[in-house]
Design an enzyme around this catalytic site. Sequence first.
Site, short mmCIF file in Angstrom:
data_model
loop_
_atom_site.label_atom_id
_atom_site.label_comp_id
_atom_site.label_asym_id
_atom_site.label_seq_id
_atom_site.Cartn_x
_atom_site.Cartn_y
_atom_site.Cartn_z
N ASP A 98 9.26 -8.41 6.10
CA ASP A 98 9.29 -7.86 4.76
C ASP A 98 10.34 -8.65 3.97
OD1 ASP A 98 8.91 -5.94 2.63
OD2 ASP A 98 8.39 -4.49 4.18
N ASP A 199 7.83 -7.61 -1.13
CA ASP A 199 7.98 -6.32 -1.79
C ASP A 199 7.95 -6.48 -3.32
OD1 ASP A 199 8.77 -3.47 -1.18
OD2 ASP A 199 10.40 -3.97 -2.54
N GLU A 255 2.96 -7.71 -2.37
CA GLU A 255 2.75 -6.33 -2.81
C GLU A 255 2.76 -6.37 -4.33
OE1 GLU A 255 4.50 -1.83 -2.46
OE2 GLU A 255 5.78 -3.49 -3.00
N HIS A 328 3.76 2.89 4.56
CA HIS A 328 4.95 3.73 4.61
C HIS A 328 5.22 4.43 3.28
CE1 HIS A 328 6.16 0.08 2.70
NE2 HIS A 328 7.32 0.59 2.37
N ASP A 329 4.45 4.12 2.25
CA ASP A 329 4.62 4.76 0.94
C ASP A 329 3.50 5.75 0.63
OD1 ASP A 329 6.87 3.16 0.40
OD2 ASP A 329 5.67 1.62 -0.59
O1 TEU Z 1 7.16 -0.12 -3.08
C1 TEU Z 1 6.84 -0.49 -4.37
C2 TEU Z 1 6.11 0.46 -5.13
O2 TEU Z 1 5.31 0.09 -5.96
C3 TEU Z 1 6.50 1.89 -5.00
O3 TEU Z 1 6.91 2.33 -6.23
C4 TEU Z 1 5.38 2.67 -4.54
O4 TEU Z 1 4.38 2.68 -5.53
C5 TEU Z 1 5.88 4.05 -4.32
O5 TEU Z 1 6.73 4.01 -3.22
C6 TEU Z 1 4.76 4.98 -4.04
O6 TEU Z 1 5.24 6.26 -4.03
C7 TEU Z 1 7.99 -1.00 -2.39
C8 TEU Z 1 8.21 -0.50 -0.99
O7 TEU Z 1 6.99 -0.49 -0.31
C9 TEU Z 1 8.87 0.85 -1.06
O8 TEU Z 1 9.02 1.43 0.21
C10 TEU Z 1 10.21 0.67 -1.70
O9 TEU Z 1 10.81 1.92 -1.88
C11 TEU Z 1 10.09 -0.03 -3.05
O10 TEU Z 1 9.24 -1.16 -3.02
C12 TEU Z 1 11.45 -0.54 -3.47
O11 TEU Z 1 11.83 -1.60 -2.63
#
Ligand code: TEU
Length: 558
Positions: A98, A199, A255, A328-329
């Site tokens: 990542d 990210d 992403e 994970h999100d």
């Molecule tokens: O997520 C980016 C992102 O677009 C987030 O706002 C996502 O839409 C949100 O978590 C959904 O609820 C990335 C990573 O995957 C995330 O874990 C991080 O918290 C974020 O960037 C900041 O680095």
Amino acid sequence: MEKKWWKESVVYQIYPRSFKDSNGDGIGDLNGITEKMDYLRELGINVIWLSPVYQSPNTDNGYDISDYQAIMEEFGTMEDFDRMLQSAHDHGIRLVMDLVVNHTSDEHPWFVESRKSKDNPYRDYYIWREGRDGKEPNNWGSCFSGSAWKYDAATDMYYLHLFAEKQPDLNWDNPKVRQEVFHMMDWWCKKGIDGFRMDVISMISKDPALPDGPVNGSGYGDYGPYAVNGPHVHEYLQEMNREVLSKYDLMTVGECSGVTIEEAKKYANQDGRELNMVFQFEHMDLDGGETFKWNDRKINLKELKQVLSKWQTELAGTAWNSLFWDNHDQPRIVSRLGDDSTREYREASAKMLALCLHMMQGTPYVYQGEELGMTNVPFETLEDFRDIESINAYHELTESGQVSPEDMMRFLRYKSRDNARTPMQWDDSENAGFTEGTPWIMVNPNYKEINAKEQLARPDSVFHFYQKLIRLRKEREIIPYGEYELLLPEDPDLYVYTRALGEHKLLVICNFRKEEKEFTLPEGFDPGMGEILIGNYPDRELGETMTLKAYEALAILW
Ligand code: TEU
Ligand code: CA
């Protein structure tokens, strides 16, 4: 379509904090991952995407990095990392790291310096602005609630943070920042890693005028028009490609929240000037609303088909996409689009969703536990949550009176990122075999029923279904490379599509409902000639008309 190893691969995402704890401190770690390499080989995946393992104060579980070239103490040492990488390679698995470079932690030495004075050599590593009439420089809201600006008394100025206060945004317009990042990436490549998942890479370039954005439901302005797919993002990625990526055989995935098809064709063009593929969220955002993700609305199947099909057909031959339901999100897909109400429905719908996605074009991602059909979690109180986004949103939306506490708890239970972050369920022993200590976040109480040990021993498990889907992608060229066509776009219950390559056709039929459903084969598909490659009911026979069972799914090859 040009053939590439990363188009034929299946990626497995590991969230290290929750995967396997090897030393009893309740936190997953690198040695835990090394222990489970045989499990991953058994599943058949080719690539691991490892969520951040760098030194971090863990405001956002490692997405706030204070040293890009050190391992988080809780996760182990650099020697543990090297051993894990070697073990992955020995198992025929590549490792993608990542890369979180839209922002750092405020504890990163660059930021510690930057905030000291206006003439500090690191000042321009971040985005500093004077206040406007004693208030924030513009109206942008941050992703994790509140303003995207934080006042810093030392210099009487504000810094920009599109995420948490402890995640200041780097200033990519500064060539020194780009050089530092490229140099650090090169260092990891020399170590032998196999790629980067980048990210929020679509957000690194901001319109330097930083204009106010249109005010949204939160009362803040939307930074999207000025910070997503910003003015120099493609120029910076092309520079990164020239300086680092093109020198190694890597898999690169950006992403790209907020990416359009037109933009994706630039980020992930086959000409290889930027990245290999995008990872985008249009299908996952279909259940958003005025309070963004915070509601309990269900994704509409017709809209889902329309969005997924658009990405299938419009990128074909030009660019490459990722395929995913979980990460994970995101909450767990079997609880969101499937049915976790009974064991039978849970397993059938988990397999149906997997088949539906894995037969499409793109690179599939399996998020840890998805291959077991792991579900959302019965969190009871706010204290059960660990995720900064969830906790901040609870306070913001309940304190402003926009959402009642009861509703908000229901929304968190349905949509919180913590649903994906409870420990991996390895077996039916205490704490699901994840740790011998106290886990950092609760274990889903359903681990006695849903766990890897039980599923490895049972041939018709969700695990073995994923294993077969992954194998099929390697055996049948039509799966990565065939041309996609959506059938029955108006059907509210079935998702049906074909793939075509040379003489062959693949028909994919998925019943998204628990009610039985009649289905008639399209013209020209002779039931006597089709071969079922995979299906989730063992006794299925092909007929011109078939009664599909609850959550039945099958892929038939002609
Ligand atoms: O997520 C980016 C992102 O677009 C987030 O706002 C996502 O839409 C949100 O978590 C959904 O609820 C990335 C990573 O995957 C995330 O874990 C991080 O918290 C974020 O960037 C900041 O680095
Ligand atoms: Ca540990």
